[in-house]
Design an enzyme around this catalytic site. Sequence first.
Site, mmCIF file in Angstrom:
data_model
loop_
_atom_site.group_PDB
_atom_site.id
_atom_site.type_symbol
_atom_site.label_atom_id
_atom_site.label_comp_id
_atom_site.label_asym_id
_atom_site.label_seq_id
_atom_site.Cartn_x
_atom_site.Cartn_y
_atom_site.Cartn_z
ATOM 1 N NE ARG A 1 -1.227 2.280 2.981
ATOM 2 C CZ ARG A 1 -0.340 3.154 3.450
ATOM 3 N NH1 ARG A 1 0.086 4.162 2.703
ATOM 4 N NH2 ARG A 1 0.133 3.023 4.665
ATOM 5 C CG ASN B 1 -3.530 17.149 4.234
ATOM 6 O OD1 ASN B 1 -3.362 16.603 5.317
ATOM 7 N ND2 ASN B 1 -3.551 18.470 4.091
ATOM 8 N N GLY C 1 -1.190 -16.786 20.687
ATOM 9 C CA GLY C 1 -0.184 -17.276 21.619
ATOM 10 C C GLY C 1 1.208 -17.169 21.041
ATOM 11 C CB SER D 1 7.499 16.515 13.276
ATOM 12 O OG SER D 1 7.269 15.136 13.475
ATOM 13 C CB ILE E 1 13.157 9.447 0.285
ATOM 14 C CG1 ILE E 1 13.653 10.680 1.065
ATOM 15 C CG2 ILE E 1 12.384 9.838 -0.962
ATOM 16 C CD1 ILE E 1 12.557 11.497 1.710
ATOM 17 C CD GLU F 1 3.164 10.311 4.203
ATOM 18 O OE1 GLU F 1 3.464 11.498 4.327
ATOM 19 O OE2 GLU F 1 3.562 9.619 3.260
ATOM 20 N N GLY F 2 3.029 12.329 9.336
ATOM 21 C CA GLY F 2 2.555 12.993 10.546
ATOM 22 C C GLY F 2 2.434 12.033 11.711
ATOM 23 C CB THR F 3 4.315 11.760 14.889
ATOM 24 O OG1 THR F 3 4.149 13.125 15.319
ATOM 25 C CG2 THR F 3 5.666 11.617 14.209
#
Length: 393
Positions: free
Chosen positions: A93, A246, A345, A141, A166, A369-371
């Site tokens: 993804r 975003n 388990g 950040s 990157i 993409e932002g903590t």
Amino acid sequence: MTGLAHDYLDLDSLLSPEERALRERVRGFVDERIRPHIAAWYEAAHFPRELVPELGALGLLGMHLHGHGCPGRSAVEYGLAAMELEAGDSGLRTFVSVQGSLAMSAIAKFGSDDQQRRWLPGMAAGELIGCFGLTEPTAGSDPASMRTTARRDGDGWVLDGAKRWIGLASIADVAVVWARTDDGTGTIRGFLVPTATDGFTATPITGKLGMRASIQCDIALDGVRVGDDALLPGATGLTGPFSCLNEARYGIMWGAMGAARDAYEAALRYALERRQFGVQIAAFQLTQQKLVDMVLEIQKGVLVALHTGRLKDAGRLRPQQISFGKLNNVRTAIAICREARTVLGGNGITLEHAPLRHANNLEAVRTYEGTDEIHTLIMGRSVTGIPAFGGAA
């Protein structure tokens, strides 16, 4: 397993037939091309580059973009695809996100017609790969503190600096590089840098505990010379890269729920098959509580993603609302994957089972993409009207 085990609230009824059909196509691709191999890829820290043209053929690269060979699908369709891909693995993804939501979005939003014609058709087909160079070793950040520079030199620019974390940089054909210009204002601008350009070096980061079936790199820019046609004309300041972030954050809120769902379903299958003390462990009250808690949070998370997607398609989505989904869904997904591992388990710490692999991947997703902290402060500013970044009161 009953239908309620998979979709307790019948959320499928909120999707159109076209949306469900696209989801099923991507799910089938994941089942056939990713699931049988992902454990080996993860263990070997191998990214399956051979899947890139197949992702392009499925219409998953830049799928929310229009024109120049891009699929032009809806935000909800893109989200559904992200959810199915991350049910396979976050690394796959992430490839689609870096290629489409970051690199292609930057070119589509801010590039010239010539730049769009040069790069977007090949990227949409998976024939060309892009990366997005914003984060630096000392500027994660806080991208406003970036040190990479772009110096005017004749009819072109010279870029110097370093980028870190990157995605795809070592296999990319073009890098979207953000740098501070020397025009007296220090304005941040974007540049399209072919990765074969002299002075551009990308080195994969090794020793990762998550996102092992993905590629993240350090980039060194040592006197990289590009022409004036490399400058993205439509992006000035941090508004440009933030708008691309975003797009990626939006896909993440869907993707995280895919990882959570896959971990839950693995735990449920195991609980129905595994017997201890003479009964299925699914018969134990504590196991049922764990499974129910997972169902509650997954269904709520998908509702958040779907509503956000509908807002995006209607043109009414605000960036602060994306922070809600990214913060909530990734944090929730990690907790679900960890809890799913406990149902398995000791067997759950092996690559035979998916939950802990998903949890390890999501630790990276939680950061990029932002903590959590950044998205908390974005929401906090929206709630109170007071910015608290950098310790400001």
